[in-house]
Design a protein around this motif. Structure first.
Motif, PDB file in Angstrom:
ATOM      1  N   LYS A 128      -1.201  53.843 -10.600  1.00 12.00           N
ATOM      2  CA  LYS A 128      -1.704  53.065 -11.733  1.00 12.00           C
ATOM      3  C   LYS A 128      -3.025  52.410 -11.332  1.00 12.00           C
ATOM      4  N   ALA A 129      -4.042  52.585 -12.161  1.00 15.06           N
ATOM      5  CA  ALA A 129      -5.361  51.993 -11.917  1.00 15.06           C
ATOM      6  C   ALA A 129      -5.653  50.969 -13.009  1.00 15.06           C
ATOM      7  N   THR A 130      -5.998  49.761 -12.595  1.00 18.55           N
ATOM      8  CA  THR A 130      -6.308  48.684 -13.530  1.00 18.55           C
ATOM      9  C   THR A 130      -7.736  48.222 -13.315  1.00 18.55           C
ATOM     10  N   GLY A 131      -8.529  48.235 -14.378  1.00 22.06           N
ATOM     11  CA  GLY A 131      -9.911  47.816 -14.288  1.00 22.06           C
ATOM     12  C   GLY A 131     -10.059  46.319 -14.500  1.00 22.06           C
ATOM     13  N   TYR A 132     -10.827  45.675 -13.650  1.00 24.98           N
ATOM     14  CA  TYR A 132     -11.134  44.248 -13.747  1.00 24.98           C
ATOM     15  C   TYR A 132     -12.657  44.083 -13.734  1.00 24.98           C
ATOM     16  N   GLN A 133     -13.115  42.932 -14.151  1.00 22.69           N
ATOM     17  CA  GLN A 133     -14.531  42.611 -13.983  1.00 22.69           C
ATOM     18  C   GLN A 133     -14.711  42.008 -12.580  1.00 22.69           C
ATOM     19  N   TRP A 134     -15.249  42.768 -11.569  1.00 19.10           N
ATOM     20  CA  TRP A 134     -15.699  44.136 -11.664  1.00 19.10           C
ATOM     21  C   TRP A 134     -15.199  44.860 -10.433  1.00 19.10           C
ATOM     22  N   TYR A 135     -13.961  45.287 -10.466  1.00 19.85           N
ATOM     23  CA  TYR A 135     -13.342  46.034  -9.374  1.00 19.85           C
ATOM     24  C   TYR A 135     -12.110  46.723  -9.932  1.00 19.85           C
ATOM     25  N   TRP A 136     -11.460  47.518  -9.090  1.00 22.76           N
ATOM     26  CA  TRP A 136     -10.266  48.240  -9.518  1.00 22.76           C
ATOM     27  C   TRP A 136      -9.060  47.797  -8.702  1.00 22.76           C
ATOM     28  N   GLY A 137      -7.936  47.728  -9.369  1.00 14.98           N
ATOM     29  CA  GLY A 137      -6.678  47.467  -8.698  1.00 14.98           C
ATOM     30  C   GLY A 137      -5.789  48.693  -8.806  1.00 14.98           C
ATOM     31  N   TYR A 138      -5.088  49.052  -7.715  1.00 18.26           N
ATOM     32  CA  TYR A 138      -4.259  50.262  -7.697  1.00 18.26           C
ATOM     33  C   TYR A 138      -2.828  49.915  -7.312  1.00 18.26           C
ATOM     34  N   GLU A 139      -1.911  50.649  -7.913  1.00 19.54           N
ATOM     35  CA  GLU A 139      -0.494  50.465  -7.613  1.00 19.54           C
ATOM     36  C   GLU A 139       0.159  51.833  -7.481  1.00 19.54           C
ATOM     37  N   TYR A 140       0.741  52.085  -6.307  1.00 19.07           N
ATOM     38  CA  TYR A 140       1.466  53.329  -6.074  1.00 19.07           C
ATOM     39  C   TYR A 140       2.919  53.113  -6.488  1.00 19.07           C
ATOM     40  N   GLN A 141       3.375  53.912  -7.404  1.00 20.36           N
ATOM     41  CA  GLN A 141       4.752  53.783  -7.869  1.00 20.36           C
ATOM     42  C   GLN A 141       5.654  54.687  -7.025  1.00 20.36           C
ATOM     43  N   CYS A 238     -19.296  47.286 -19.060  1.00 18.33           N
ATOM     44  CA  CYS A 238     -18.245  46.270 -19.066  1.00 18.33           C
ATOM     45  C   CYS A 238     -18.742  44.891 -18.628  1.00 18.33           C
ATOM     46  N   GLY A 239     -20.053  44.699 -18.564  1.00 19.37           N
ATOM     47  CA  GLY A 239     -20.566  43.393 -18.180  1.00 19.37           C
ATOM     48  C   GLY A 239     -21.683  43.514 -17.165  1.00 19.37           C
ATOM     49  N   LYS A 240     -22.088  42.388 -16.633  1.00 12.60           N
ATOM     50  CA  LYS A 240     -23.277  42.344 -15.783  1.00 12.60           C
ATOM     51  C   LYS A 240     -23.134  43.123 -14.481  1.00 12.60           C
ATOM     52  N   ALA A 243     -22.357  48.187 -12.858  1.00 16.30           N
ATOM     53  CA  ALA A 243     -22.855  49.179 -11.901  1.00 16.30           C
ATOM     54  C   ALA A 243     -22.279  49.001 -10.509  1.00 16.30           C
ATOM     55  N   TYR A 244     -21.449  47.979 -10.313  1.00 14.51           N
ATOM     56  CA  TYR A 244     -20.966  47.673  -8.964  1.00 14.51           C
ATOM     57  C   TYR A 244     -19.444  47.737  -8.875  1.00 14.51           C
ATOM     58  N   MET A 245     -18.824  48.639  -9.626  1.00 16.07           N
ATOM     59  CA  MET A 245     -17.378  48.838  -9.487  1.00 16.07           C
ATOM     60  C   MET A 245     -17.082  50.331  -9.318  1.00 16.07           C
ATOM     61  N   PRO A 246     -17.392  50.850  -8.107  1.00 18.67           N
ATOM     62  CA  PRO A 246     -17.191  52.283  -7.835  1.00 18.67           C
ATOM     63  C   PRO A 246     -15.715  52.635  -7.657  1.00 18.67           C
ATOM     64  N   ILE A 247     -15.469  53.916  -7.640  1.00 18.25           N
ATOM     65  CA  ILE A 247     -14.138  54.475  -7.426  1.00 18.25           C
ATOM     66  C   ILE A 247     -14.223  55.441  -6.253  1.00 18.25           C
ATOM     67  N   ALA A 248     -13.301  55.337  -5.321  1.00 16.48           N
ATOM     68  CA  ALA A 248     -13.288  56.256  -4.178  1.00 16.48           C
ATOM     69  C   ALA A 248     -11.870  56.773  -3.967  1.00 16.48           C
ATOM     70  N   ILE A 249     -11.742  58.095  -3.896  1.00 19.72           N
ATOM     71  CA  ILE A 249     -10.443  58.729  -3.663  1.00 19.72           C
ATOM     72  C   ILE A 249     -10.552  59.618  -2.433  1.00 19.72           C
ATOM     73  N   ARG A 250      -9.685  59.365  -1.477  1.00 23.10           N
ATOM     74  CA  ARG A 250      -9.655  60.169  -0.247  1.00 23.10           C
ATOM     75  C   ARG A 250      -8.467  61.129  -0.333  1.00 23.10           C
ATOM     76  N   VAL A 251      -8.767  62.412  -0.247  1.00 19.81           N
ATOM     77  CA  VAL A 251      -7.731  63.443  -0.302  1.00 19.81           C
ATOM     78  C   VAL A 251      -7.462  63.926   1.118  1.00 19.81           C
ATOM     79  N   VAL A 252      -6.200  63.846   1.536  1.00 22.26           N
ATOM     80  CA  VAL A 252      -5.823  64.197   2.907  1.00 22.26           C
ATOM     81  C   VAL A 252      -4.599  65.111   2.876  1.00 22.26           C
ATOM     82  N   SER A 253      -4.230  65.580   4.028  1.00 22.85           N
ATOM     83  CA  SER A 253      -3.030  66.412   4.130  1.00 22.85           C
ATOM     84  C   SER A 253      -1.787  65.580   3.833  1.00 22.85           C
ATOM     85  N   GLN A 254      -0.681  66.264   3.530  1.00 18.03           N
ATOM     86  CA  GLN A 254       0.560  65.555   3.232  1.00 18.03           C
ATOM     87  C   GLN A 254       1.023  64.724   4.431  1.00 18.03           C
ATOM     88  N   GLU A 255       0.840  65.264   5.630  1.00 22.60           N
ATOM     89  CA  GLU A 255       1.253  64.539   6.834  1.00 22.60           C
ATOM     90  C   GLU A 255       0.455  63.248   7.000  1.00 22.60           C
TER      91      GLU A 255
END
Length: 294
Positions: A128-141, A238-240, A243-255
């Motif tokens: 779950k990704a939640t957008g805030y001013q100005w960053y992201w919050g993540y929750e792994y279910q 979404c406000g001032k 431009a400063y709320m990037p998203i980064a996803i790192r894809v790795v092996s299952q292990e």
């Protein structure tokens, strides 16, 4: 002369090879889409090229008609204008022609939308990704105690402590303190919402772009085909500090993912550093995909 020519070609080849190693990064004057990391993005890239076979000829045809009209029917060459008000053949052509063209565009477009909105696989991981001013919050279910953390723009003063000094891999204004980590080849369901104003979650290499709306839970998905570090941004003004709320996803092996997830439950910072060390230790070049989405 031959040696100089050979050396010049070799140098050019090295430059091309070096740029290819970081081909996923945005380049100056880049016109095309980012390299695909999912099957959906592969189809999006194909569809973009496919539409050009219609757009370019239509644009040139209209330009040609305009030139003919300007030259042939100008006042000097045609002092007595035609009084024609109807032509059945022309009416049929400019009605049937666009309908056929739109059908050729609509059918693959709807097929692509169906794949994006109605996945055929069951999700193997939900984030779950939640957008805030100005960053992201993540929750792994996952499990009984979900893993949750915030992801903020990486400040230059924090690079050394985070082990992210290399700006080729962790670019300015796109790198974050805590990346989302997912396993390669797994179907990831992404739930997106916002806590304050409308944001948008965009990850170009995955073909993902969806609004984050307060009070509403939107759903999308992706399945990364290759490992690497991929960047996106909020793509809704979404406000001032939009431009400063990037998203980064790192894809790795299952292990690596299992090890990170287990360690992150108790110490996220240490888990991230251990993951970075294992990835950087395996290869000196990280496959990076970045975006400056608008």
């Amino acid at each position: 002369m031959k040696n100089k020519a050979f050396a010049g070609l070799a140098a050019l080849g090295c430059l091309l090879f070096a740029s290819g190693a970081w081909a996923d990064q945005p380049l100056e004057w880049q016109k095309g889409l980012q390299p695909a990391a999912t099957s959906i993005m592969e189809e999006i890239r194909w569809f973009e090229q496919y539409t050009l076979w219609f757009i370019v000829p239509i644009t040139l045809f209209v330009l040609l008609l305009l030139i003919i009209v300007v030259v042939k029917f100008r006042e000097g060459a045609n002092p007595v204008p035609s009084k024609t008000s109807h032509n059945t053949a022309i009416e049929v052509v400019w009605t049937v022609g666009p309908v056929v063209i739109l059908l050729f565009l609509a059918i693959p477009s709807f097929q692509l939308l169906t794949k994006q909105l109605a996945p055929t696989e069951e999700p193997e991981l939900t984030v779950k990704a939640t957008g805030y001013q100005w960053y992201w919050g993540y929750e792994y279910q996952v499990g009984e105690s979900p893993l949750a953390f915030d992801s903020l723009l990486l400040q230059d003063g924090d690079r050394a402590a985070a082990g992210k000094d290399d700006k080729a891999v962790y670019p300015r204004l796109l790198a974050v303190d805590n990346e989302v980590v997912v396993p390669v080849g797994k179907h990831v369901r992404l739930l997106v919402t916002a806590a304050d104003v409308i944001h948008a979650f965009a990850m170009p290499s995955f073909g993902v772009k969806i609004d984050a709306i307060p009070g509403r839970l939107n759903e999308t998905w992706f399945k990364a085909d290759r490992e690497g570090l991929f960047y996106g941004q909020c793509s809704e003004l979404c406000g001032k500090d939009h431009a400063y709320m990037p998203i980064a996803i790192r894809v790795v092996s299952q292990e690596k993912f299992d090890s990170w997830l287990s360690a992150a439950a108790t110490d996220l910072g240490a888990a991230n550093k251990a993951l970075i060390a294992s990835v950087d230790g395996a290869t000196k070049s990280v496959d990076v995909a970045e975006n400056a989405a608008q």
